[in-house]
Design an enzyme around this catalytic site. Structure first.
Site, PDB file in Angstrom:
ATOM      1  N   TYR A  12     -23.396  -8.468  48.998  1.00  8.04           N
ATOM      2  CA  TYR A  12     -24.538  -8.882  48.165  1.00  8.04           C
ATOM      3  C   TYR A  12     -25.476  -7.706  47.875  1.00  8.04           C
ATOM      4  O   TYR A  12     -25.611  -7.275  46.726  1.00  8.04           O
ATOM      5  CB  TYR A  12     -25.264 -10.032  48.873  1.00  8.04           C
ATOM      6  CG  TYR A  12     -26.582 -10.451  48.253  1.00  8.04           C
ATOM      7  CD1 TYR A  12     -26.736 -10.587  46.869  1.00  8.04           C
ATOM      8  CD2 TYR A  12     -27.684 -10.730  49.066  1.00  8.04           C
ATOM      9  CE1 TYR A  12     -27.946 -10.981  46.314  1.00  8.04           C
ATOM     10  CE2 TYR A  12     -28.893 -11.135  48.524  1.00  8.04           C
ATOM     11  CZ  TYR A  12     -29.030 -11.256  47.147  1.00  8.04           C
ATOM     12  OH  TYR A  12     -30.221 -11.646  46.601  1.00  8.04           O
ATOM     13  N   ILE A  13     -26.081  -7.152  48.901  1.00 12.94           N
ATOM     14  CA  ILE A  13     -27.049  -6.076  48.645  1.00 12.94           C
ATOM     15  C   ILE A  13     -26.302  -4.789  48.264  1.00 12.94           C
ATOM     16  O   ILE A  13     -26.698  -4.064  47.357  1.00 12.94           O
ATOM     17  CB  ILE A  13     -27.990  -5.886  49.854  1.00 12.94           C
ATOM     18  CG1 ILE A  13     -28.699  -7.212  50.154  1.00 12.94           C
ATOM     19  CG2 ILE A  13     -29.022  -4.791  49.561  1.00 12.94           C
ATOM     20  CD1 ILE A  13     -29.575  -7.228  51.381  1.00 12.94           C
ATOM     21  N   GLY A  37     -17.164  -9.259  51.370  1.00 12.69           N
ATOM     22  CA  GLY A  37     -17.465  -8.693  50.054  1.00 12.69           C
ATOM     23  C   GLY A  37     -16.408  -9.098  49.032  1.00 12.69           C
ATOM     24  O   GLY A  37     -15.387  -9.708  49.375  1.00 12.69           O
ATOM     25  N   TYR A 141     -28.309 -10.986  66.679  1.00 10.54           N
ATOM     26  CA  TYR A 141     -28.333 -10.299  65.384  1.00 10.54           C
ATOM     27  C   TYR A 141     -29.486  -9.288  65.338  1.00 10.54           C
ATOM     28  O   TYR A 141     -29.290  -8.094  65.082  1.00 10.54           O
ATOM     29  CB  TYR A 141     -28.458 -11.316  64.244  1.00 10.54           C
ATOM     30  CG  TYR A 141     -28.830 -10.677  62.928  1.00 10.54           C
ATOM     31  CD1 TYR A 141     -27.954  -9.789  62.305  1.00 10.54           C
ATOM     32  CD2 TYR A 141     -30.066 -10.922  62.327  1.00 10.54           C
ATOM     33  CE1 TYR A 141     -28.304  -9.171  61.119  1.00 10.54           C
ATOM     34  CE2 TYR A 141     -30.421 -10.309  61.138  1.00 10.54           C
ATOM     35  CZ  TYR A 141     -29.546  -9.432  60.540  1.00 10.54           C
ATOM     36  OH  TYR A 141     -29.897  -8.814  59.364  1.00 10.54           O
ATOM     37  N   HIS A 189     -28.418 -19.160  53.016  1.00 10.92           N
ATOM     38  CA  HIS A 189     -29.762 -18.779  52.563  1.00 10.92           C
ATOM     39  C   HIS A 189     -30.380 -19.820  51.633  1.00 10.92           C
ATOM     40  O   HIS A 189     -29.681 -20.467  50.845  1.00 10.92           O
ATOM     41  CB  HIS A 189     -29.713 -17.416  51.871  1.00 10.92           C
ATOM     42  CG  HIS A 189     -29.404 -16.310  52.833  1.00 10.92           C
ATOM     43  ND1 HIS A 189     -28.279 -15.542  52.747  1.00 10.92           N
ATOM     44  CD2 HIS A 189     -30.060 -15.896  53.943  1.00 10.92           C
ATOM     45  CE1 HIS A 189     -28.274 -14.681  53.750  1.00 10.92           C
ATOM     46  NE2 HIS A 189     -29.332 -14.883  54.498  1.00 10.92           N
ATOM     47  N   PHE A 208     -35.634 -27.513  56.842  1.00 13.34           N
ATOM     48  CA  PHE A 208     -35.578 -27.388  58.299  1.00 13.34           C
ATOM     49  C   PHE A 208     -36.984 -27.389  58.908  1.00 13.34           C
ATOM     50  O   PHE A 208     -37.525 -26.353  59.244  1.00 13.34           O
ATOM     51  CB  PHE A 208     -34.841 -26.104  58.686  1.00 13.34           C
ATOM     52  CG  PHE A 208     -33.383 -26.068  58.294  1.00 13.34           C
ATOM     53  CD1 PHE A 208     -32.622 -27.235  58.234  1.00 13.34           C
ATOM     54  CD2 PHE A 208     -32.760 -24.868  57.996  1.00 13.34           C
ATOM     55  CE1 PHE A 208     -31.276 -27.199  57.877  1.00 13.34           C
ATOM     56  CE2 PHE A 208     -31.415 -24.823  57.640  1.00 13.34           C
ATOM     57  CZ  PHE A 208     -30.670 -25.991  57.574  1.00 13.34           C
ATOM     58  N   ASP A 285     -36.474 -20.003  64.060  1.00 17.70           N
ATOM     59  CA  ASP A 285     -37.205 -19.733  62.825  1.00 17.70           C
ATOM     60  C   ASP A 285     -38.701 -19.581  63.099  1.00 17.70           C
ATOM     61  O   ASP A 285     -39.366 -20.566  63.431  1.00 17.70           O
ATOM     62  CB  ASP A 285     -37.038 -20.913  61.845  1.00 17.70           C
ATOM     63  CG  ASP A 285     -35.884 -20.736  60.891  1.00 17.70           C
ATOM     64  OD1 ASP A 285     -35.410 -19.594  60.727  1.00 17.70           O
ATOM     65  OD2 ASP A 285     -35.455 -21.742  60.295  1.00 17.70           O
TER      66      ASP A 285
HETATM   67  N1  UDP Z   1     -34.143 -23.155  55.155  1.00 16.92           N
HETATM   68  C1  UDP Z   1     -34.148 -24.528  54.947  1.00 16.92           C
HETATM   69  N2  UDP Z   1     -32.986 -25.130  54.573  1.00 16.92           N
HETATM   70  C2  UDP Z   1     -31.814 -24.456  54.392  1.00 16.92           C
HETATM   71  C3  UDP Z   1     -31.818 -23.042  54.598  1.00 16.92           C
HETATM   72  C4  UDP Z   1     -33.000 -22.438  54.971  1.00 16.92           C
HETATM   73  O1  UDP Z   1     -35.164 -25.183  55.109  1.00 16.92           O
HETATM   74  O2  UDP Z   1     -30.798 -25.072  54.082  1.00 16.92           O
HETATM   75  C5  UDP Z   1     -35.390 -22.493  55.547  1.00 16.92           C
HETATM   76  C6  UDP Z   1     -35.290 -21.720  56.857  1.00 16.92           C
HETATM   77  O3  UDP Z   1     -35.572 -22.569  57.938  1.00 16.92           O
HETATM   78  C7  UDP Z   1     -36.346 -20.632  56.651  1.00 16.92           C
HETATM   79  C8  UDP Z   1     -36.314 -20.373  55.135  1.00 16.92           C
HETATM   80  O4  UDP Z   1     -35.686 -21.522  54.565  1.00 16.92           O
HETATM   81  O5  UDP Z   1     -37.621 -21.118  56.979  1.00 16.92           O
HETATM   82  C9  UDP Z   1     -35.511 -19.145  54.756  1.00 16.92           C
HETATM   83  O6  UDP Z   1     -34.244 -19.215  55.414  1.00 16.92           O
HETATM   84  P1  UDP Z   1     -33.052 -18.250  55.053  1.00 16.92           P
HETATM   85  O7  UDP Z   1     -31.870 -18.678  55.870  1.00 16.92           O
HETATM   86  O8  UDP Z   1     -32.880 -18.188  53.569  1.00 16.92           O
HETATM   87  O9  UDP Z   1     -33.556 -16.805  55.498  1.00 16.92           O
HETATM   88  P2  UDP Z   1     -34.130 -16.284  56.932  1.00 16.92           P
HETATM   89  O10 UDP Z   1     -35.624 -16.476  56.856  1.00 16.92           O
HETATM   90  O11 UDP Z   1     -33.457 -17.036  58.012  1.00 16.92           O
HETATM   91  O12 UDP Z   1     -33.771 -14.836  56.898  1.00 16.92           O
END
Ligand code: UDP
Length: 324
Positions: A12-13, A37, A141, A189, A208, A285
């Site tokens: 991606y990036i 990829g 990670y 994501h 979430f 999170d």
């Molecule tokens: N998130 C969500 N539902 C999803 C995927 C992500 O609510 O199906 C929320 C997640 O809990 C976080 C934000 O979206 O608060 C961004 O999550 P993502 O996985 O995109 O990136 P991260 O912050 O983990 O790098």
């Protein structure tokens, strides 16, 4: 600068980075094992399919091409998976990356740009987060990335290998011209998941947690356009080659958007109805992750071109709907 090796350049990036380097007239070679990829993501450059831990292959590449620098994007990136399979994460993100660094040293290539992450900070002690914020990653990670950053400090002190670590907040969006975009499998994501829901490829998007200490109860994140991230990489490399100094920068727009706000913005951009389901909090999170990226702005002259969320989502949506 004439030639750069992009490890993970079909991802991606990485694939956006290839476009950015080519735009600047730099010759690009991509090393990618194509485990996540995609060949189709890159054009007009030499793609070598192989493992970044394969020293013989790396040696051969370093003899064949006169690289000025190496950019490294080939990491495993899923937090949850890293908790289940730490061995896999430490092997790829640390051990194999050491092979890459040591082969670089053997060949006198001493410029390295490293994809790091806001996950090195762990649970924020304050926001916005600057580069001095304490590093306390809370999962394998984040720890694998922080370990590598510390190794890079030692490699600079002992071997003069210069590195810039770029700590991304939430990379999002896609190339403005639609040439490449996000294609993770499985996708985890937020923005691509919302857009896949809007496109009818998924039933619903799960939120979430709605009980965080934030204005609407959902998590705040700092979404930064992938092409802006890549601009920062090129600026960082040019700056490092001039100053001969290693550096660390945060990359984000300095503004937090909640999960709910992102869903609403996506509904506006797409004009589609997006079914939302409330779900439990996802483990690990933090409530808010917002970058203080002033160091990158000051030292590198970095200025994001696509800072607003609407544009980020528009570009991601165009990519999601390609060919339809
Ligand atoms: N998130 C969500 N539902 C999803 C995927 C992500 O609510 O199906 C929320 C997640 O809990 C976080 C934000 O979206 O608060 C961004 O999550 P993502 O996985 O995109 O990136 P991260 O912050 O983990 O790098």
């Amino acid at each position: 600068m004439k030639s750069v090796l992009v490890v993970g350049g079909a991802g991606y990036i990485g694939s956006h980075m290839v476009l950015c380097l080519q735009q600047a007239g730099i010759h690009v070679v991509v090393l990618d094992d194509l485990s996540s990829g995609h060949k189709e993501a890159i054009e007009n450059c030499d793609l070598v399919q192989g493992d970044l831990g394969d020293r013989a292959l790396l040696s051969q590449l370093f003899k064949q091409y006169q690289f000025d620098a190496v950019m490294h994007f080939a990491a495993f990136i899923q937090v949850g998976e890293s908790v289940q399979k730490p061995a896999m994460y430490y092997d790829n993100n640390v051990v194999k990356t050491l092979s890459l660094l040591d082969t670089m040293r053997d060949h006198g290539i001493l410029n390295f740009i490293f994809s790091s992450t806001a996950a090195v900070y762990g649970e924020p002690q304050y926001t916005p987060i600057d580069v001095e914020h304490p590093k306390a990653p809370v999962n394998p990670y984040g720890r694998s990335k922080w370990m590598l950053e510390q190794i890079l400090d030692d490699y600079d002190a002992a071997y003069g290998l210069k590195s810039t670590c770029l700590r991304y907040f939430n990379a999002a969006g896609a190339d403005a011209k639609g040439r490449t975009g996000e294609c993770h499998d499985p996708e985890t994501h937020l923005i691509p998941l919302i857009l896949q829901t809007a496109a009818g490829k998924r039933e619903s998007i799960s939120v979430f947690g709605r009980d965080y200490d934030t204005p609407d109860g959902t998590c705040l994140r700092d979404y930064v356009h992938v092409s802006d991230l890549c601009d920062a990489h090129l600026l960082a490399l040019t700056h490092m080659m001039k100053t001969r100094k290693s550096a660390r920068y945060n990359l984000g727009n300095g503004q937090g958007f909640s999960v709910q706000q992102v869903i609403e913005a996506a509904a506006n951009v797409t004009g589609r109805k997006i079914k939302v389901v409330d779900a439990e909090r996802r483990e690990g999170d933090p409530a808010r992750l917002i970058a203080d990226a002033t160091l990158a702005e000051k030292e590198l002259g970095w200025q994001p071109k696509f800072a607003d969320l609407k544009t980020i989502i528009e570009h991601a949506w165009r990519w999601e709907m390609r060919g339809e």
